[in-house]
Motif scaffolding. Sequence first.
Motif, PDB file in Angstrom:
ATOM      1  N   MET A   1      48.718  45.350  30.461  1.00 22.24           N
ATOM      2  CA  MET A   1      47.471  45.620  31.182  1.00 22.24           C
ATOM      3  C   MET A   1      47.742  46.519  32.383  1.00 22.24           C
ATOM      4  O   MET A   1      48.794  46.436  33.010  1.00 22.24           O
ATOM      5  N   GLN A   2      46.783  47.369  32.695  1.00 23.16           N
ATOM      6  CA  GLN A   2      46.850  48.174  33.910  1.00 23.16           C
ATOM      7  C   GLN A   2      46.402  47.329  35.100  1.00 23.16           C
ATOM      8  O   GLN A   2      45.636  46.383  34.946  1.00 23.16           O
ATOM      9  N   GLN A   3      46.852  47.690  36.282  1.00 23.03           N
ATOM     10  CA  GLN A   3      46.441  46.955  37.471  1.00 23.03           C
ATOM     11  C   GLN A   3      46.467  47.868  38.684  1.00 23.03           C
ATOM     12  O   GLN A   3      47.384  48.664  38.864  1.00 23.03           O
ATOM     13  N   THR A   4      45.434  47.735  39.512  1.00 21.61           N
ATOM     14  CA  THR A   4      45.405  48.412  40.804  1.00 21.61           C
ATOM     15  C   THR A   4      44.426  47.687  41.715  1.00 21.61           C
ATOM     16  O   THR A   4      43.393  47.186  41.265  1.00 21.61           O
ATOM     17  N   ALA A   8      43.014  43.859  37.196  1.00 17.03           N
ATOM     18  CA  ALA A   8      43.822  44.188  36.019  1.00 17.03           C
ATOM     19  C   ALA A   8      42.904  44.291  34.810  1.00 17.03           C
ATOM     20  O   ALA A   8      41.887  43.596  34.729  1.00 17.03           O
ATOM     21  N   TRP A   9      43.269  45.159  33.857  1.00 21.66           N
ATOM     22  CA  TRP A   9      42.411  45.317  32.690  1.00 21.66           C
ATOM     23  C   TRP A   9      43.189  45.901  31.515  1.00 21.66           C
ATOM     24  O   TRP A   9      44.248  46.504  31.680  1.00 21.66           O
ATOM     25  N   GLY A  10      42.639  45.699  30.333  1.00 17.53           N
ATOM     26  CA  GLY A  10      43.245  46.241  29.134  1.00 17.53           C
ATOM     27  C   GLY A  10      42.492  45.777  27.908  1.00 17.53           C
ATOM     28  O   GLY A  10      41.614  44.907  27.982  1.00 17.53           O
ATOM     29  N   ARG A  21      42.607  39.753  40.460  1.00 17.12           N
ATOM     30  CA  ARG A  21      43.929  39.299  40.910  1.00 17.12           C
ATOM     31  C   ARG A  21      44.111  39.546  42.408  1.00 17.12           C
ATOM     32  O   ARG A  21      45.065  40.162  42.845  1.00 17.12           O
ATOM     33  N   ASN A  27      39.933  36.468  45.704  1.00 14.50           N
ATOM     34  CA  ASN A  27      39.396  37.407  44.705  1.00 14.50           C
ATOM     35  C   ASN A  27      38.122  38.095  45.185  1.00 14.50           C
ATOM     36  O   ASN A  27      37.237  38.430  44.379  1.00 14.50           O
ATOM     37  N   ALA A  40      37.960  49.709  35.736  1.00 20.34           N
ATOM     38  CA  ALA A  40      38.279  48.736  34.693  1.00 20.34           C
ATOM     39  C   ALA A  40      37.133  48.603  33.695  1.00 20.34           C
ATOM     40  O   ALA A  40      37.347  48.619  32.473  1.00 20.34           O
ATOM     41  N   GLU A  57      42.410  34.965  38.480  1.00 23.79           N
ATOM     42  CA  GLU A  57      43.605  34.150  38.695  1.00 23.79           C
ATOM     43  C   GLU A  57      43.473  33.378  40.006  1.00 23.79           C
ATOM     44  O   GLU A  57      42.751  33.787  40.910  1.00 23.79           O
TER      45      GLU A  57
END
Length: 262
Positions: A1-4, A8-10, A21, A27, A40, A57
Motif C-alpha cells: 500500500m502507498q502511504q503519505t 494509506a491506500w491500495g 494512520r 486519526n 487515496a 488504525e
Amino acid sequence: MQQTDGIAWGVADQIGRIVLRRQARANSISRAASRALVRAIDEVLGQRPRVVLLAAEGRIFCAGGDIDEFAAAGAALDALVDDILEPLHPALYRLATAPMPVVTAVNGPMGGAGIGLALCADFVLAAESTKLRTGYAAIGLSPDLGASYFLARRVGALRAQQWLMLSETIDAQRCLAHGVVDALYPDSELPHAAEALVARLAQAAPASLASIKSLCEGLPQRGLQAHLDLEHQLLRERARSVDAREGVQAFVARRMPRFTGN
C-alpha cells in the motif's frame, strides 16, 4: 500500500482499501491528511475495485478535524476550512456515490468530520468501543464532510439535529439501536468481520450491485413511475450481460456463480 501524511491506500484482489494512520493525532484530518485522502480516494476509485473498505488504525476511528491546526490558524480559520474542504468534499462525494459498495470498519470513537467518513458507506461495521460525538456546536462550528447528511439519512433529520446541537456522547449500543451502524463486534473481531464482508461483496456481480445502488440512492425523491421505468431499463441491461447468464446457470446447477464483471 502507498502511504503519505497519515493515509494509506491500495487495491489488491479487487478490493480497494483506504486506511487512516494518524494514531498519535486520533486519526484527525489535517490539511496535509486531507490532501492525502483526496489522492487515496481518486487513485483507489480509478482502479475500479469491486468494493472499497475504509478503516483506521489505533483506538480511535477519526476525531474529526485537527483542532490544533484550527487553533493555530487563528483569524484565518475560514481560509484553512476552504483549503481543506474545496478538494475534499468533491472527493467524498465521489466515494459515497461510487458504483461499487463501500464498507467502513469503525474501530472506535468518531467525531466531527469522522462521522461523515464513517457513515458515507453502504455498510458500517463498528467495534463495541465505538462512540459518536458530533462536537461541532461545542466549539462554535457547523458540520462538514457530510456529517449532517449521512447522520440524518440513518437516524432521521430531527434526531440528527438534536445530536448535532447537544454534542452528547452516543455509545455503541445506542448507535446500533438507532441505525447509525449496521453491526457491532468485539474490538478484536471487527477486522475479520470487515474482511469477510468485503470478500463476499467482491465475489458479487459488479453491475448488479451498481444497479441496486443507483435504484436505492434516488429514493424517495423519485416517483413510482420513474422508478419502475428505471428498474425496467437497468434489468434489461443486466439481462444482456454475461454475468446474468452465469448467475442463472449457476442457480440451476446449484453451484456458486463465477462473476467476471461482464
